[in-house]
Design a protein around this motif. Structure first.
Motif, mmCIF file in Angstrom:
data_model
loop_
_atom_site.group_PDB
_atom_site.id
_atom_site.type_symbol
_atom_site.label_atom_id
_atom_site.label_comp_id
_atom_site.label_asym_id
_atom_site.label_seq_id
_atom_site.Cartn_x
_atom_site.Cartn_y
_atom_site.Cartn_z
ATOM 1 N N LEU A 1 -5.640 4.845 3.935
ATOM 2 C CA LEU A 1 -4.366 4.775 4.659
ATOM 3 C C LEU A 1 -4.015 6.126 5.275
ATOM 4 N N ARG A 2 -4.158 7.188 4.492
ATOM 5 C CA ARG A 2 -3.832 8.525 4.999
ATOM 6 C C ARG A 2 -4.715 8.878 6.197
ATOM 7 N N ALA A 3 -5.981 8.379 6.173
ATOM 8 C CA ALA A 3 -6.892 8.684 7.281
ATOM 9 C C ALA A 3 -6.633 7.805 8.488
ATOM 10 N N GLY A 4 -5.759 6.803 8.337
ATOM 11 C CA GLY A 4 -5.435 5.917 9.462
ATOM 12 C C GLY A 4 -6.519 4.914 9.767
ATOM 13 N N ASP A 5 -7.372 4.557 8.766
ATOM 14 C CA ASP A 5 -8.497 3.647 8.985
ATOM 15 C C ASP A 5 -8.107 2.165 8.855
ATOM 16 N N ILE B 1 2.627 1.452 -0.637
ATOM 17 C CA ILE B 1 2.153 1.310 0.752
ATOM 18 C C ILE B 1 3.258 1.700 1.732
ATOM 19 N N THR B 2 4.477 1.313 1.436
ATOM 20 C CA THR B 2 5.603 1.626 2.325
ATOM 21 C C THR B 2 5.810 3.140 2.426
ATOM 22 N N GLU B 3 5.716 3.838 1.267
ATOM 23 C CA GLU B 3 5.883 5.298 1.265
ATOM 24 C C GLU B 3 4.781 5.989 2.062
ATOM 25 N N LEU B 4 3.523 5.515 1.886
ATOM 26 C CA LEU B 4 2.410 6.116 2.623
ATOM 27 C C LEU B 4 2.549 5.891 4.124
ATOM 28 N N LYS B 5 3.040 4.716 4.537
ATOM 29 C CA LYS B 5 3.244 4.444 5.962
ATOM 30 C C LYS B 5 4.296 5.384 6.550
ATOM 31 N N LYS B 6 5.385 5.638 5.809
ATOM 32 C CA LYS B 6 6.441 6.535 6.302
ATOM 33 C C LYS B 6 5.942 7.970 6.384
ATOM 34 N N ALA C 1 -5.415 -8.141 -2.643
ATOM 35 C CA ALA C 1 -5.057 -7.684 -1.297
ATOM 36 C C ALA C 1 -6.324 -7.546 -0.475
ATOM 37 N N LYS C 2 -6.279 -8.081 0.736
ATOM 38 C CA LYS C 2 -7.431 -7.988 1.631
ATOM 39 C C LYS C 2 -7.165 -6.890 2.647
ATOM 40 N N VAL C 3 -8.138 -6.019 2.833
ATOM 41 C CA VAL C 3 -7.976 -4.824 3.681
ATOM 42 C C VAL C 3 -8.859 -4.967 4.919
ATOM 43 N N PHE C 4 -8.245 -4.821 6.129
ATOM 44 C CA PHE C 4 -8.965 -4.922 7.403
ATOM 45 C C PHE C 4 -8.961 -3.551 8.071
ATOM 46 N N LEU C 5 -10.133 -3.037 8.488
ATOM 47 C CA LEU C 5 -10.264 -1.717 9.108
ATOM 48 C C LEU C 5 -10.116 -1.806 10.617
ATOM 49 N N THR C 6 -9.774 -0.654 11.205
ATOM 50 C CA THR C 6 -9.715 -0.553 12.673
ATOM 51 C C THR C 6 -11.124 -0.433 13.221
ATOM 52 N N GLU C 7 -11.280 -0.636 14.545
ATOM 53 C CA GLU C 7 -12.591 -0.530 15.191
ATOM 54 C C GLU C 7 -13.146 0.881 15.069
ATOM 55 N N GLU C 8 -12.243 1.923 15.181
ATOM 56 C CA GLU C 8 -12.695 3.309 15.068
ATOM 57 C C GLU C 8 -13.208 3.598 13.666
ATOM 58 N N ALA C 9 -12.530 3.007 12.644
ATOM 59 C CA ALA C 9 -12.934 3.283 11.264
ATOM 60 C C ALA C 9 -14.287 2.665 10.948
ATOM 61 N N LEU C 10 -14.599 1.542 11.584
ATOM 62 C CA LEU C 10 -15.881 0.892 11.324
ATOM 63 C C LEU C 10 -17.062 1.731 11.781
ATOM 64 N N ALA C 11 -16.814 2.663 12.729
ATOM 65 C CA ALA C 11 -17.901 3.513 13.236
ATOM 66 C C ALA C 11 -18.171 4.697 12.325
ATOM 67 N N LYS C 12 -17.260 4.973 11.380
ATOM 68 C CA LYS C 12 -17.433 6.114 10.475
ATOM 69 C C LYS C 12 -18.514 5.819 9.437
ATOM 70 N N LYS D 1 -15.438 -4.585 -2.940
ATOM 71 C CA LYS D 1 -14.263 -4.289 -3.761
ATOM 72 C C LYS D 1 -13.940 -2.802 -3.672
ATOM 73 N N THR D 2 -12.639 -2.512 -3.729
ATOM 74 C CA THR D 2 -12.191 -1.113 -3.680
ATOM 75 C C THR D 2 -11.091 -0.905 -4.721
ATOM 76 N N THR D 3 -10.606 0.352 -4.811
ATOM 77 C CA THR D 3 -9.571 0.688 -5.794
ATOM 78 C C THR D 3 -8.304 1.132 -5.074
ATOM 79 N N THR D 4 -7.224 1.305 -5.844
ATOM 80 C CA THR D 4 -5.935 1.716 -5.260
ATOM 81 C C THR D 4 -6.013 3.129 -4.688
ATOM 82 N N SER D 5 -6.712 4.010 -5.396
ATOM 83 C CA SER D 5 -6.829 5.406 -4.912
ATOM 84 C C SER D 5 -7.606 5.470 -3.606
ATOM 85 N N GLU D 6 -8.697 4.687 -3.476
ATOM 86 C CA GLU D 6 -9.460 4.660 -2.232
ATOM 87 C C GLU D 6 -8.614 4.090 -1.100
#
Length: 664
Positions: free
Chosen positions: A55-59, A118-123, A72-83, A45-50
């Motif tokens: 998102l800002r880190a592109g993970d 989420i839309t604002e952060l993506k832009k 909401a279910k969150v899926f990480l990129t392959e690069e983020a999984l290595a962090k 489980k995670t929070t909105t701030s996390e």
């Protein structure tokens, strides 16, 4: 050698029952829920701030918004999984699965606000994060909703089948597939309460017959060596409470062979053919364990005469059951190593085919105990009772004429309860007398509201009974008179009737005259009559009708009886005599009763002063005894004495009378 024995011993395997099925279903349902939810993965489980930080880190590669659960279910990129920051969710699930498992899950509040963020952060960060919407279904709940109606329907059906089959799942007839099985209980001498012939008091003749049946099974060669055959059945007949079932219990305790016990009503069922099937199964079980004994209590439930009172016009299930029983007892392939015992108090309604020799070879009549047998029965039932003195058992036996064995057991138990109610440490003679009064007359009702006029009428009524019975030779001698209400009666008089095997007309007339003494006293003293003589009139009417129509003791009707011992008359709609004879019978009954009523009035007029004195004493004391009557009337001129065996002693010689052939 011991090792070989151990190897040959069969190992006990767990029995496969319905509980295994229930457990398997529960495990499967839990498994569906467990695996379907993906809870075996590394989702955290995670929070909105996390989420905004990731998102800002592109993970984040994809966000799946579940609209019906606000998650909401969150899926990480392959690069983020290595962090290092995501090392807790980077592990693969223990069980391999083709489904895509999210790394984080988030509970959001308002969908529109969450989507705008989420839309604002993506832009702002020029992200390629995929945002999708979906609805999630709970496999466990869907499966439960689908299966539950069928489970309920099947459960209700099984419950109804078990109820209709007449028992729980543990019994032989408990389940729908075992409905045709016998319900007979197999007596186990190790676990069941054992009754022996020593516990059966009196009934010497019946005991001899029953003991011989047990001996047949123990030593058959003793009888068959001379060419005799073992009896196939014995029918115990007698009034209720005389010990028929007790004799069967004694056989179960003494026989040392398998003993099957059941009631006649156990064959009766709502399904067609079940009774006959249970009879077949019962005899099959008995033959498998032969030599054996089958005891059918209250056999009249299935053994009634066939073809009587069958208005349905259809095949009678009870008759099918009886036909099967007849075939099993003495049919084409009957096994002689099974003996059938049966008990009934309605032998007159049994089918003739059931009563014949070859089925029930012996019919044992278990009659009410005489004075000597009552004494023996008292000895048995007094064993567990703590008495304060050495009781005179001859006296108790004389005080209980017409009592069955069950009645005597009830007297002993009631006496113990009365003594305990009075805070006594032991049971006394008076407690037994009170118990007899309680059983014969009912419970005392001292608080019943009775006016003075009614009480005076009751006193003279009871005094009339006492006076007439004291003055007539063949009337039963009085023991006690009371005007305290008991049960449904407003007053009572206790007599000690002579135990006769045959009754003569003069004896019956004296008894009728004494019974009418109550109404006659009301007529002599008040010149009025009341409804208080209802039970007296009912009794004398039955006696008079019996004298005229049953015993042939009337000169006008003659030596005729309209009594049918076979009980067939109860099914007919016609009387066995003409209308002219019926009119003559009614006239003779009325004449007989009125003669005894006039006779009672004459006796009371002759002793009116003593009647008044007795009634006044009864009003004063409420309860008077034989001694009070002796003070008023003197000794009874026809007093009889009896020895310990109940035989009459001549008053002059004080020696037992010589028994004639008739007395024997």
């Amino acid at each position: 050698m011991a090792k070989e024995k151990d190897n040959n011993t069969p190992t006990k395997k767990p029995k496969f029952g319905s509980w295994w099925i229930y457990g398997l279903v529960i495990v499967l349902l839990l498994g569906f829920n467990f695996f379907g939810s993906g809870s075996l993965g590394t989702t955290r489980k995670t929070t909105t701030s996390e989420l905004q930080q990731y998102l800002r880190a592109g993970d984040i590669s994809k966000i799946l918004i579940i609209t019906n659960t606000n998650q909401a279910k969150v899926f990480l990129t392959e690069e983020a999984l290595a962090k290092d920051v995501h090392k807790d969710v980077a592990n693969k699930p223990f069980f391999p699965t083709t489904a895509e498992i999210p790394q984080y899950i988030l509970d959001y509040g308002d969908l529109q606000i969450f989507q705008n963020e989420i839309t604002e952060l993506k832009k702002e960060n020029s992200l390629n994060t995929i945002v999708e919407f979906d609805k999630e279904s709970n496999l466990f709940m869907d499966l439960l909703i689908t299966i539950l109606p069928f489970v309920l329907i099947i459960g209700i059906w099984i419950y109804l089948m078990r109820r209709m089959s007449g028992g729980g799942a543990g019994g032989a007839g408990g389940q729908i597939f075992n409905i045709g099985k016998s319900k007979a209980k197999l007596f186990d001498e190790k676990t069941d309460t054992r009754t022996s012939f020593k516990d059966v008091a009196g009934l010497e003749g019946a005991k001899e017959e029953i003991e011989e049946i047990v001996e047949f099974l123990k030593n058959p060669d003793k009888y068959t060596s001379l060419g005799g055959k073992i009896p196939k059945g014995a029918l115990l007949v007698g009034p209720p409470g005389t010990g028929k079932t007790l004799l069967a219990k004694a056989v179960a305790g003494e026989a040392k062979v398998p003993f099957f016990s059941l009631s006649g009503s156990d064959f009766v069922e709502m399904f067609v053919g079940v009774g006959a099937s249970r009879v077949r199964d019962l005899f099959k079980q008995a033959k498998d364990k032969a030599p054996a004994i089958i005891f059918i209590d209250e056999i009249d439930a299935i053994g009634r005469a066939r073809g009587k009172n069958n208005f349905t016009g259809s095949n009678d299930e009870r008759e099918n059951t009886l036909n099967q029983l007849l075939t099993e007892m003495d049919g084409f392939g009957t096994n002689t190593n099974v003996i059938v015992l049966a008990a009934t108090n309605r032998a007159d309604v049994l089918d003739k085919a059931l009563m014949r020799a070859g089925r029930f070879d012996r019919q044992i009549y278990v009659d009410l105990p005489d004075i000597r047998e009552r004494k023996e029965i008292f000895e048995v039932h007094l064993r567990p009772i703590k008495t304060a003195e050495t009781l005179d058992l001859d006296f108790l036996a004389r005080q209980t004429p017409g009592f069955s064995g069950a009645d005597i057991a009830n007297v002993c138990n009631e006496a113990a309860l009365i003594a305990a109610r009075k805070e006594k440490k032991a049971v006394t003679k008076q407690d037994f007398l009170d118990a007899v009064d309680r059983i014969v007359g009912g419970l005392e009702k001292k608080n019943k509201i009775i006016t003075k006029e009614e009480k005076k009428t009751i006193a003279y009524h009871e005094a009339g009974h006492a006076t007439v019975s004291w003055m007539l030779e063949h009337a039963a001698p009085l023991v006690k008179v009371t005007i305290v209400p008991r049960g449904q009666s407003l007053g009572s008089a206790w007599y000690l009737p002579e135990e006769r095997l045959i009754v003569r007309p003069e004896q019956m007339k004296d008894e009728m005259c004494a019974t009418l003494g109550g109404r006659a006293a009301e007529k002599v003293i008040f010149n009025k009559i009341s409804t208080g003589a209802l039970s007296d009139l009912e009794k004398v009417t039955k006696q008079a009708r019996a004298m005229v129509t049953i015993y042939g003791l009337n000169d006008k009707i003659g030596n005729l009886t309209y009594y049918d011992s076979s009980g067939q008359n109860e099914y007919g709609f016609t009387k066995p005599y003409s209308e002219e004879t019926a009119q003559r019978i009614d006239e003779e009954i009325s004449k007989l009763i009125e003669e005894q009523y006039s006779r009672a009035i004459e006796v009371l007029k002759e002793h009116k002063d003593k009647l008044t004195e007795l009634a006044e004493r009864l009003l004063e004391k409420e309860v008077i005894f034989k001694e009070d009557l002796e003070k008023i009337f003197g000794k009874r001129p026809f007093e009889k004495k009896f020895d310990q065996k109940g035989q009459e002693i001549s008053v002059d010689k004080e020696e037992p009378e010589e028994l004639t052939e008739d007395n024997k």
